[in-house]
Structure formats: C-alpha cells, structure tokens
Design an enzyme around this catalytic site. Structure first.
Site, PDB file in Angstrom:
ATOM      1  N   SER A  30       0.862  -1.178   0.000  1.00 50.76           N
ATOM      2  CA  SER A  30       0.000   0.000   0.000  1.00 50.76           C
ATOM      3  C   SER A  30       0.903   1.234   0.000  1.00 50.76           C
ATOM      4  O   SER A  30       1.999   1.211  -0.557  1.00 50.76           O
ATOM      5  CB  SER A  30      -0.924  -0.037   1.222  1.00 50.76           C
ATOM      6  OG  SER A  30      -1.745   1.107   1.256  1.00 50.76           O
TER       7      SER A  30
ATOM      8  N   LYS B  50      -4.661   2.006  -3.607  1.00 48.45           N
ATOM      9  CA  LYS B  50      -3.940   1.322  -2.528  1.00 48.45           C
ATOM     10  C   LYS B  50      -4.845   1.103  -1.315  1.00 48.45           C
ATOM     11  O   LYS B  50      -4.657   0.144  -0.552  1.00 48.45           O
ATOM     12  CB  LYS B  50      -2.703   2.125  -2.132  1.00 48.45           C
ATOM     13  CG  LYS B  50      -1.597   2.113  -3.176  1.00 48.45           C
ATOM     14  CD  LYS B  50      -1.087   0.710  -3.465  1.00 48.45           C
ATOM     15  CE  LYS B  50       0.192   0.739  -4.291  1.00 48.45           C
ATOM     16  NZ  LYS B  50       0.725  -0.610  -4.557  1.00 48.45           N
TER      17      LYS B  50
END
Length: 233
Positions: free
Chosen positions: A121, A139
């Site tokens: 992420s 993300k």
C-alpha cells in the site's frame, strides 16, 4: 526444503531487492515482470499487469509458499487534473493485477503447509496527502483486499499481509528524489530522519514470507520512518 516464492515486479526497486534478499537466504525464487529480472532467479516469466497472461504460471512448481506483488504507480496530480483513465490505470496495476495473479496461483498456495502473500500500500492511505487521490484510492482497495483475503484464506493456512511504505528510493520514485534539495526535504519530513531504501521494505517482506512471521496475517504494516504515527515537536 526451501520455500518456493513468486515475486511479481522483480526487475527493479523493492521487487528486485526482495528477490535478491530471498535468494541470499536460500529461497527458491521465481520472478515475473515486463522486463527481465537482473537477479539469478530459478525462472523468469514475462508478465504485464496491464495485459496479464497468467498462463505463464503453469510452469511454476505445484506448490507455492509465497507470493509478492510489487507493481505500483506514483501518479501525483491535483484532483481536478486526474482523468477517469488515470484512476482506471492505477486501479488496474495496483489492484486488478494483484487479484489476477492471486487467483491464478491460489491452487498452488493452498498446497503449501504455510503460505504467505505480501501486498503493498502507501502511507498516503492512512494519513492523507494532497495530489495522491488516485494512487491512495487504489492502494486503499489493496488494504481492504488484504484483510478480506486474510480472513477467507486463514483456514487454508495462507497468510496475507500488506506493507505501507513512505517515500522509498526506487526507479518509480526517481522524480521525487531527483536532486539533493528534494532528498534533504524528504529526509526532514520523516521523523527517523531519512527517506526509505528498497532494502528497508525487502527486509520486512522477507520476514513476512519466512517462518518467523508465521503468526501474522491481515496486518497493514507501516514501514515509513515514523511518518504515519509520529509527530515531531
């Protein structure tokens, strides 16, 4: 017996550093990316997140002990300048590419006695940063996917975790660290006093793939020099 690990996006940056880290530790590493990986993997597959051909993974061993999905984007623009295609492209590379690979190799992961999936992420999901709307949106989806898959795949002894880095020196981030002035400014933004290196993320990735990380699943790990949780006085 050495673990079999597939790394998607191992031709540069975090993926390359992770592949080399694992090879040095004796893992059986398989790589896949658009460009040939520089590391001495057991086998390299040509694979593109924007035009995924998962048939190439039929040549992997029957049992896969780990999957690392590294492809990502840094598409930073004011929100009003982001097009629908920008959002779609980021989502395709960051999310749908990962979904595609996980689905393709899941039968092989299920044959392992302790498999591990590592996704990535960004710190911008947790703290919110201007000009990050598209990449943070995709993300953020990866973080949701991580937790959902961790719950669903736990009965199969498959762990799923996600690393959320801050700015890390890789080819993808070269424009953000293209001068000494930019590097110094980035150093000052991080409580620990420096921006990240690919090895910082590779070390945590290797831990999550190893038996030492065998009691961790569903976690979003902020490996970010303190950016997401520490405020300097």
């Amino acid at each position: 017996m050495s673990k079999n690990i597939l790394i998607i996006g191992a031709s540069s940056g975090i993926g390359e550093a992770t592949a080399q880290n694992l090879i040095n530790k004796g893992f059986n590493v398989y790589t896949a990316s658009r460009n040939e990986a520089k590391v001495s993997a057991i086998k390299h597959f040509t694979w593109d997140a924007q035009n995924a051909d998962n048939s190439v993974f039929s040549e992997l061993p029957d049992t896969l002990d780990g999957l690392v999905y590294c492809p990502g984007t840094i598409n930073l623009k004011p929100f009003q300048r982001l097009s629908q295609d920008d959002f779609k492209n980021d989502f395709q590379i960051n999310v749908l590419g990962a979904v595609s690979v996980i689905q393709a190799v899941l039968p092989k992961l299920k044959k392992s006695s302790s498999a591990s999936v590592v996704l990535y992420s960004t710190v911008a999901v947790k703290i919110g940063m201007g000009f990050h709307a598209s990449v943070a949106a995709s993300k953020g989806a990866i973080e949701g996917l991580t937790r959902s898959l961790a719950a669903e795949l736990a009965p199969n002894k498959i762990r799923v975790n996600c690393i959320a880095p801050s700015l890390t020196e890789t080819p993808l981030a070269k424009n953000l660290l293209s001068s000494d002035e930019k590097k110094e400014a980035s150093n000052k933004r991080h409580p620990i006093g420096r921006f990240g290196q690919a090895s910082d993320i590779a070390n945590m990735t290797s831990f999550l793939l190893s038996d030492e990380g065998s009691w961790m699943t569903g976690q979003i790990l902020n490996i970010d020099g303190g950016m997401s949780s520490v405020k300097m006085m």
